[in-house]
Write an enzyme that holds these catalytic residues in place. Structure first.
Site, PDB file in Angstrom:
ATOM      1  N   CYS A   1       0.803  -1.215   0.000  1.00  0.00           N
ATOM      2  CA  CYS A   1       0.000   0.000   0.000  1.00  0.00           C
ATOM      3  C   CYS A   1       0.838   1.268   0.000  1.00  0.00           C
ATOM      4  O   CYS A   1       0.515   2.240  -0.674  1.00  0.00           O
ATOM      5  CB  CYS A   1      -0.971  -0.001   1.167  1.00  0.00           C
ATOM      6  SG  CYS A   1      -0.160  -0.119   2.760  1.00  0.00           S
TER       7      CYS A   1
ATOM      8  N   ASP B   1      -7.824   5.819  -2.597  1.00  0.00           N
ATOM      9  CA  ASP B   1      -6.992   4.696  -2.163  1.00  0.00           C
ATOM     10  C   ASP B   1      -6.518   3.927  -3.380  1.00  0.00           C
ATOM     11  O   ASP B   1      -7.249   3.092  -3.922  1.00  0.00           O
ATOM     12  CB  ASP B   1      -7.785   3.783  -1.223  1.00  0.00           C
ATOM     13  CG  ASP B   1      -6.871   2.813  -0.492  1.00  0.00           C
ATOM     14  OD1 ASP B   1      -5.712   2.648  -0.941  1.00  0.00           O
ATOM     15  OD2 ASP B   1      -7.301   2.239   0.523  1.00  0.00           O
TER      16      ASP B   1
ATOM     17  N   HIS C   1      -2.211   0.623   7.100  1.00  0.00           N
ATOM     18  CA  HIS C   1      -2.491   0.935   5.707  1.00  0.00           C
ATOM     19  C   HIS C   1      -2.008   2.353   5.408  1.00  0.00           C
ATOM     20  O   HIS C   1      -1.824   3.160   6.317  1.00  0.00           O
ATOM     21  CB  HIS C   1      -4.007   0.822   5.468  1.00  0.00           C
ATOM     22  CG  HIS C   1      -4.407   0.852   4.031  1.00  0.00           C
ATOM     23  ND1 HIS C   1      -3.792   0.072   3.070  1.00  0.00           N
ATOM     24  CD2 HIS C   1      -5.381   1.559   3.378  1.00  0.00           C
ATOM     25  CE1 HIS C   1      -4.355   0.315   1.899  1.00  0.00           C
ATOM     26  NE2 HIS C   1      -5.320   1.216   2.054  1.00  0.00           N
TER      27      HIS C   1
END
Lengths: 315, 647
Positions: B405, B465, B449
């Site tokens: 991520c 995202d 994250h």
């Protein structure tokens, strides 16, 4: 039903079983009295037997001395007996050109003081002091008495002619006083059939070594008395002091005597623990001669004692 | 007390060995291996000497050993003070004292050391296994103390007494637990090194830093929603916002920002979060925080911060509005800062962004373009990305295309900034797992994250995202679903570990209940309890008075019980009276139990047969030298007695 193993209270065989058996063959039908006498001896106390003449007092003393292998001496108390006749005298020895102490009959392990209340109080007290101190002082010199030292005194009932009753203070020195009483019908029949027992007692052989008795006495003195039992002894002593039937209560010495006698009784039953039953069994013998009826001041009666036992709750 | 009484008997040292073992063993988890080895060796030596019945070593040997041990501790920790060095010293002394056990006094020292060592375990953990272990150890230490004082009693009886004493202490313990004044922080200042090695988000991010965190299965926080929880894709828990990029790592911009303006577009959600200690001030609120607990503030970037770092598990009540609009009118300075890029590096990325800026008409078009790019090009989501070169973003976007991520978020933000769209990296946690047993949402470190936020005119800061574009499962269903098999995730969050999951849920629900109800009984809950008890606004003075009163009442109760017990019949006697009632006989005042049994034999031989064992056991329990030996049997025998038929 589950079969849990319940421990028995104990009926351990002990050295006195054969002694009691043998004694019971001589003194017929008096197992309880014989046992009391043995308990008294094992508790390290002196025994007073009170009864009419001819009921076997002397035989009992003799038998115990024989069976236990004790050195035995007998003193017949009379009105003219002198203290020196008991303790001994110093006599002039011509060969050594000096005085030599000749020990009196009191220097024996088991002394039978027969008809102790026929002697004068002065003579009585000579013996009683020896009993208490375990030693004799004679002409300024103190001599120890043998060990074990055990006195069985007999006395005739005080109402008989020519007796000097023992004072309370001296009675207290006897751990127990027992009465033998007339034999039962069967026992008397057997006695009559087989002849007097005195000769039979002469033929007895010792069943105990001389050193055994002190060891047994020490073992018995160490027997466990639970707090609850001591409570009971205390309750009995206290009740004797508070019961109006008695003029005076039991002394602390009497309490100790009661406990010691109960221990010996328990040991004779083959038990490691002392039960109220033991206390009750020895209580009349231990307490009765120390208590005096409030009415007339005579000795406490057996029924007074039984009433006391029945009244005191077992804690 | 004579000299021989002071010497230890042969049966006593094993108790002390057990005490030493029970109180030091868990420390092997935390202390250096050489110390555990040394302590174990000393213990084994002491036990061996005891077993052989040999003389203990003299002072000439013990003194150098002690000095050497202390020097080693100084070498290891740099000090003799502080938590770890102090505990290490206690462990060492405990083991050495076993070689010096000659007198009762020495044994008492071991027991006291044992009690003290028990406490030190709470430095490391306050969980259920620790609590249980220490409870057992406490029992053992108390038993050893009893054994030292009570003389020759059997181990079973010793343990029973110790258990009894422990149970008797329970009411006092409860009173102290409930009423002892709770203060905000720790009651005593803990040594500096008491907080260390906490895992959690940091204020900077470089490639791989979150990937490291994700490998930890530790719990970051737990949340309980008051109403229906939001859908999983909305569960973004905001930590630090990283705005400064130096070409390799992302950092928090230290500059203060004016307060943000948040427009709620939907209803707020109330929830309670229980943070594990992470040593930072981040509160990790659900986006976007609406109401904060006292003492917490937003930092201008919507990240909730506490005044103090979270050094112990803490519980907060919050509310958030998942639908929101943030800073529609942003400060120009902020926007400029969020467009900044290092002067050199990543030429390909910049070129790609320049092309998009030319081709797309609007900033949102650029955002969509970038997401399309991530979705359509062969990007892989993996915990094990290849190493990246100097131009990390170029390397990632055009060469490796494998990342986690943080790679996607960083690359996306760089692309946006290069294309003229203000953008920043947001770190935090995404998702969580509901425990079906207690309804708590458990968020672990593995849920850490990083995502991005872009600022669009009229819409403010919008969450984007890029990971969701590459691996939608990460957001929809969690990290275990998103990663290919064989990734180094902790075993119990791997997707195939269903058989473990049920057990884990149960265990974690239990732990959570423990944390919430027992450990989490803090000043606030205490106030609540006292208010319920009719003592509102209790300060520590009121508490002290309440505590004294409760203590006095407890003492009075104990005294009353003791007095009553004095007057109460002993157990054997009570059982004896019960037996008489059951069989329907009554002992006359001067009647001995044996006489009663004889009487019963005459009047009722059937009952007498059952009664005889009771009589015998009662006499033993009352008059034997070891009365307690027979109590249980007496109780059983009385229970077996047939009940008198009521007639």
């Amino acid at each position: 039903m589950t079969t849990t193993k319940i421990p028995s209270l104990g009926s351990r065989p002990h050295a006195f079983v054969p002694v009691l058996d043998a004694a019971n063959r001589i003194i017929l039908g008096k197992a309880h009295e014989v046992r009391l006498a043995a308990a008294c001896l094992l508790a390290g106390g002196h025994l007073l037997i009170e009864d009419l003449p001819g009921l076997g007092k002397t035989t009992l003393a003799h038998t115990l001395a024989r069976l236990l292998g004790l050195q035995f001496a007998r003193i017949q108390f009379t009105a003219d007996l002198l203290p020196a006749d008991i303790t001994g005298v110093s006599v002039f020895d011509r060969s050594s050109a000096g005085f030599r102490f000749v020990p009196g009959p009191v220097f024996a392990q088991l002394v039978l003081a027969d008809e102790i209340n026929r002697a004068t109080p002065k003579t009585q007290s000579a013996l009683l002091e020896a009993m208490e101190e375990g030693q004799v002082t004679c002409e300024g010199e103190t001599r120890p008495l043998p060990s074990p030292f055990f006195v069985i005194a007999t006395q005739n009932p005080t109402h008989q002619i020519g007796t000097f009753p023992l004072p309370e203070s001296q009675l207290d020195r006897f751990l127990m006083r027992i009465e033998i009483g007339y034999p039962s019908r069967d026992a008397e029949r057997e006695l009559l059939a087989a002849g007097g027992r005195r000769t039979a007692s002469e033929a007895l052989t010792p069943l105990l070594a001389p050193a055994d008795l002190p060891a047994l006495q020490a073992e018995i003195a160490g027997l466990h008395a639970a707090p609850a039992l001591i409570d009971y002894v205390q309750a009995l002593v206290e009740a004797s002091r508070n019961t109006p039937a008695f003029r005076h209560g039991l002394s602390p010495r009497a309490g100790l005597a009661l406990l010691a006698a109960a221990r010996a009784w328990a040991w004779l039953a083959g038990r490691d623990l002392v039960l109220p039953d033991d206390v009750q069994a020895v209580f009349p013998a231990v307490a009765r001669h120390r208590l005096h009826s409030d009415q007339g001041g005579g000795p406490a009666t057996a029924s007074d004692i039984d009433a006391l036992l029945a009244a005191v709750a077992i804690p | 007390m004579s000299a021989s009484d002071d010497l230890l008997s042969r049966e006593e040292p094993p108790w002390l060995f057990a005490v030493a073992l029970a109180t030091t063993l868990p420390h092997t988890l935390h202390q250096p291996a050489w110390l555990s080895g040394l302590a174990g060796l000393l213990l084994a030596w002491a036990a061996w000497l005891w077993q052989r019945d040999q003389r203990l070593p003299g002072r000439w040997l013990l003194l150098p050993l002690a000095i050497g041990g202390c020097l080693a501790i100084v070498a290891e920790f740099g000090t003799l003070f502080g938590r770890d060095a102090g505990v290490a010293m206690l462990v060492l002394f405990m083991a050495m004292k076993l070689l010096e056990m000659r007198q009762r006094r020495d044994a008492i020292v071991v027991v006291m050391l044992g009690y003290f060592l028990l406490l030190t375990h709470y430095f490391h953990a306050q969980d259920i296994p620790t609590g249980l272990w220490l409870l057992l150890a406490l029992w053992l230490v108390t038993a050893a103390l009893i054994r030292l004082h009570a003389g020759r009693i059997g181990p079973g009886e010793t343990l029973r007494y110790a258990g009894q004493i422990g149970l008797q202490a329970l009411p006092l313990m409860l009173v102290l637990y409930l009423l002892f004044p709770r203060v905000g922080g720790p009651l005593w200042g803990l040594p500096q090194d008491a907080f260390q090695a906490r895992s959690g988000l940091s204020e900077s991010m470089s490639p791989g830093s979150i990937g490291e965190l994700v490998r930890s299965g530790e719990i970051a926080f737990r949340v309980r929603f008051d109403g229906t929880p939001p859908a999983r894709p909305l569960l973004y828990w905001r930590g630090p916002v990283l705005e400064r990029y130096d070409g390799t790592s992302w950092q928090v911009w230290p500059q203060r920002r004016p307060a943000e303006t948040i427009e709620a577009l939907g209803p707020a959600i109330d929830y309670e979060t229980t943070l594990e200690a992470h040593g930072q001030r981040w509160l990790l609120a659900l986006d976007a925080a609406a109401t904060l607990p006292a003492g917490a503030t937003l930092d201008g970037r919507l990240s909730a911060q506490l005044a103090q770092p979270v050094e112990a598990r803490r519980r907060f009540r919050l509310s958030s509005t998942p639908a929101y609009r943030l800073n529609r009118h942003e400060q120009p300075a902020t926007l400029t800062a969020n467009l900044a890029l290092p002067p050199t590096g990543n030429p390909h990325t910049l070129a790609l962004a320049a092309r998009w800026r030319d081709e797309e008409k609007s900033p949102s078009g650029i955002v969509d373009r970038a997401l399309r790019h991530f979705r359509n090009e062969p990007f892989h989501y993996t915990l094990q990305p290849p190493l990246l070169g100097r131009d990390a973003i170029d390397d990632f976007l055009f060469r490796s295309r494998r990342g986690f991520c943080e790679h996607y978020a960083a690359a996306f933000v760089v692309l946006m900034r290069a294309a003229g769209v203000p953008a920043r990296v947001v770190t935090g946690y995404q998702g969580g797992e509901f425990n079906p047993l207690d309804g708590y949402l458990v968020v672990r470190q593995s849920e850490a994250h990083a995502w991005s936020e872009v600022w669009l005119a009229e819409r403010g800061w919008v969450r984007v995202d890029p990971t969701a574009a590459v691996a939608p499962e990460r957001i929809e269903r969690g990290i275990a679903e998103a990663l290919p098999a064989g990734e180094p995730l902790p075993l119990f969050i791997q997707r195939h570990a269903d058989w473990l999951r049920g057990m884990r849920h149960r265990w974690e629900a239990l732990n959570n209940a423990w944390n919430q109800r027992v450990i989490g009984f803090d000043a606030q809950r205490q106030r609540q309890l006292l208010a319920d008890l009719g003592l509102p606004d209790a300060d520590w003075r009121t508490l002290a008075i309440a505590l004294s009163l409760a203590g006095a009442a407890a003492l009075a109760l104990i005294a009353a019980l003791a007095l009553r017990r004095q007057h109460r019949q002993p157990p054997a006697l009570r059982l004896w009276l019960r037996a008489q009632r059951r069989i329907g006989v009554h002992c006359a005042p001067g009647e001995t139990p044996l006489a009663l049994a004889a009487r019963l034999r005459r009047s009722d031989p059937a009952s007498a047969e059952a009664f005889d064992p009771v009589v015998r056991l009662f006499l033993l329990a009352r008059y034997a030298p070891t009365p307690n030996l027979y109590l249980a049997a007496l109780r059983a025998a009385v229970a077996r007695l047939p009940r008198r038929r009521s007639a």
